[in-house]
Design an enzyme around this catalytic site. Sequence first.
Site, mmCIF file in Angstrom:
data_model
loop_
_atom_site.group_PDB
_atom_site.id
_atom_site.type_symbol
_atom_site.label_atom_id
_atom_site.label_comp_id
_atom_site.label_asym_id
_atom_site.label_seq_id
_atom_site.Cartn_x
_atom_site.Cartn_y
_atom_site.Cartn_z
ATOM 1 N N TYR A 49 35.096 -10.977 -28.779
ATOM 2 C CA TYR A 49 34.392 -11.820 -27.802
ATOM 3 C C TYR A 49 35.322 -12.286 -26.674
ATOM 4 O O TYR A 49 35.054 -13.316 -26.046
ATOM 5 C CB TYR A 49 33.752 -13.011 -28.508
ATOM 6 C CG TYR A 49 32.417 -12.689 -29.159
ATOM 7 C CD1 TYR A 49 31.338 -12.219 -28.407
ATOM 8 C CD2 TYR A 49 32.218 -12.868 -30.526
ATOM 9 C CE1 TYR A 49 30.117 -11.927 -28.988
ATOM 10 C CE2 TYR A 49 30.986 -12.577 -31.116
ATOM 11 C CZ TYR A 49 29.939 -12.109 -30.331
ATOM 12 O OH TYR A 49 28.719 -11.826 -30.909
ATOM 13 N N PHE A 57 31.404 -22.373 -25.475
ATOM 14 C CA PHE A 57 30.909 -21.980 -26.799
ATOM 15 C C PHE A 57 31.837 -21.011 -27.533
ATOM 16 O O PHE A 57 31.541 -20.605 -28.656
ATOM 17 C CB PHE A 57 29.499 -21.377 -26.683
ATOM 18 C CG PHE A 57 29.397 -20.155 -25.783
ATOM 19 C CD1 PHE A 57 29.678 -18.888 -26.263
ATOM 20 C CD2 PHE A 57 29.014 -20.284 -24.456
ATOM 21 C CE1 PHE A 57 29.585 -17.764 -25.445
ATOM 22 C CE2 PHE A 57 28.906 -19.164 -23.624
ATOM 23 C CZ PHE A 57 29.202 -17.905 -24.134
ATOM 24 N N ARG A 85 18.418 -4.168 -26.582
ATOM 25 C CA ARG A 85 18.339 -5.534 -26.048
ATOM 26 C C ARG A 85 16.891 -6.023 -26.013
ATOM 27 O O ARG A 85 16.611 -7.184 -26.291
ATOM 28 C CB ARG A 85 19.002 -5.620 -24.663
ATOM 29 C CG ARG A 85 20.515 -5.398 -24.734
ATOM 30 C CD ARG A 85 21.193 -5.486 -23.388
ATOM 31 N NE ARG A 85 21.307 -6.867 -22.922
ATOM 32 C CZ ARG A 85 22.232 -7.729 -23.336
ATOM 33 N NH1 ARG A 85 23.122 -7.376 -24.245
ATOM 34 N NH2 ARG A 85 22.279 -8.941 -22.837
ATOM 35 N N THR A 91 18.929 -13.978 -25.510
ATOM 36 C CA THR A 91 20.069 -14.560 -26.240
ATOM 37 C C THR A 91 19.674 -15.883 -26.905
ATOM 38 O O THR A 91 19.989 -16.108 -28.076
ATOM 39 C CB THR A 91 21.246 -14.805 -25.266
ATOM 40 O OG1 THR A 91 21.574 -13.563 -24.641
ATOM 41 C CG2 THR A 91 22.463 -15.350 -25.988
ATOM 42 N N ARG A 102 15.273 -11.849 -32.448
ATOM 43 C CA ARG A 102 15.810 -13.211 -32.276
ATOM 44 C C ARG A 102 14.717 -14.273 -32.379
ATOM 45 O O ARG A 102 14.966 -15.375 -32.871
ATOM 46 C CB ARG A 102 16.575 -13.301 -30.958
ATOM 47 C CG ARG A 102 17.945 -12.626 -31.063
ATOM 48 C CD ARG A 102 18.593 -12.480 -29.724
ATOM 49 N NE ARG A 102 20.015 -12.115 -29.832
ATOM 50 C CZ ARG A 102 20.721 -11.662 -28.809
ATOM 51 N NH1 ARG A 102 20.158 -11.513 -27.630
ATOM 52 N NH2 ARG A 102 21.983 -11.352 -28.979
ATOM 53 N N ASN A 112 21.883 -16.324 -33.557
ATOM 54 C CA ASN A 112 20.764 -15.583 -32.968
ATOM 55 C C ASN A 112 20.605 -14.199 -33.604
ATOM 56 O O ASN A 112 20.100 -13.274 -32.983
ATOM 57 C CB ASN A 112 20.880 -15.525 -31.439
ATOM 58 C CG ASN A 112 22.156 -14.847 -30.971
ATOM 59 O OD1 ASN A 112 23.005 -14.486 -31.778
ATOM 60 N ND2 ASN A 112 22.287 -14.656 -29.670
ATOM 61 N N GLU A 126 32.982 -1.604 -27.636
ATOM 62 C CA GLU A 126 32.538 -2.247 -28.874
ATOM 63 C C GLU A 126 32.366 -1.239 -30.015
ATOM 64 O O GLU A 126 32.654 -1.553 -31.168
ATOM 65 C CB GLU A 126 31.233 -3.004 -28.624
ATOM 66 C CG GLU A 126 31.442 -4.196 -27.702
ATOM 67 C CD GLU A 126 30.201 -5.048 -27.486
ATOM 68 O OE1 GLU A 126 30.329 -6.116 -26.888
ATOM 69 O OE2 GLU A 126 29.099 -4.631 -27.926
HETATM 70 P P1 CMP Z 1 25.853 -12.400 -28.256
HETATM 71 O O1 CMP Z 1 24.881 -11.423 -27.736
HETATM 72 O O2 CMP Z 1 26.543 -12.083 -29.526
HETATM 73 O O3 CMP Z 1 26.971 -12.680 -27.135
HETATM 74 C C1 CMP Z 1 27.698 -13.887 -27.067
HETATM 75 C C2 CMP Z 1 27.162 -14.923 -27.981
HETATM 76 O O4 CMP Z 1 27.560 -16.243 -27.722
HETATM 77 C C3 CMP Z 1 25.658 -14.957 -27.874
HETATM 78 O O5 CMP Z 1 25.100 -13.802 -28.450
HETATM 79 C C4 CMP Z 1 25.346 -16.272 -28.594
HETATM 80 O O6 CMP Z 1 25.316 -16.081 -29.984
HETATM 81 C C5 CMP Z 1 26.592 -17.127 -28.273
HETATM 82 N N1 CMP Z 1 26.333 -18.220 -27.354
HETATM 83 C C6 CMP Z 1 26.451 -19.512 -27.667
HETATM 84 N N2 CMP Z 1 26.187 -20.282 -26.621
HETATM 85 C C7 CMP Z 1 25.890 -19.477 -25.596
HETATM 86 C C8 CMP Z 1 25.537 -19.700 -24.230
HETATM 87 N N3 CMP Z 1 25.424 -20.906 -23.726
HETATM 88 N N4 CMP Z 1 25.299 -18.611 -23.471
HETATM 89 C C9 CMP Z 1 25.420 -17.359 -23.973
HETATM 90 N N5 CMP Z 1 25.768 -17.104 -25.271
HETATM 91 C C10 CMP Z 1 25.996 -18.149 -26.072
#
Ligand code: CMP
Length: 138
Positions: A49, A57, A85, A91, A102, A112, A126
């Site tokens: 990440y 976050f 997606r 998200t 989700r 999520n 990835e």
């Molecule tokens: P993911 O698609 O795994 O990519 C980044 C992750 O950060 C996202 O899913 C969420 O699980 C997490 N996340 C937590 N807070 C936020 C936010 N404010 N915006 C985007 N992703 C977030």
Amino acid sequence: MQKTLALIKPDAVAINATGEIIKRIQTKGFRIKAMKMTRLSLEIAEDFYDVHKGKPFYDDLNSFMISGPIVAMVLEKENAIKAWRDLMGATNFKEAAEGTIRKDFGSAMEKNAVHGSDAPETAAREISFFFSKMELVG
Ligand code: CMP
């Protein structure tokens, strides 16, 4: 044909949603090219990440991602990145459309249920993060 990385996150694995999520993936016509269950170390989660480093976050996300096992998959389909997606949903699970993974399994911003690559370059990075070429056997 395009490939994308899919993760079933610790929250979805913990509630035994793995089978249902894989069923939805296969019903939508994705081929599963590779799959493994694994548990991330903090170092690996932070690297995965990396693009979110510095965001508010970031630390919570990494703590959550190492809290239990995850399932990693390489999915193949025409326009696989967008198709996965679409199947995942937004998200924020609260904004996810009816019938998406989700919407049905998400419970918080981090929790999520699933992850998907967002672009071809990200997918390549990835996929190679979790799988060697030799492991793409499906
Ligand atoms: P993911 O698609 O795994 O990519 C980044 C992750 O950060 C996202 O899913 C969420 O699980 C997490 N996340 C937590 N807070 C936020 C936010 N404010 N915006 C985007 N992703 C977030």
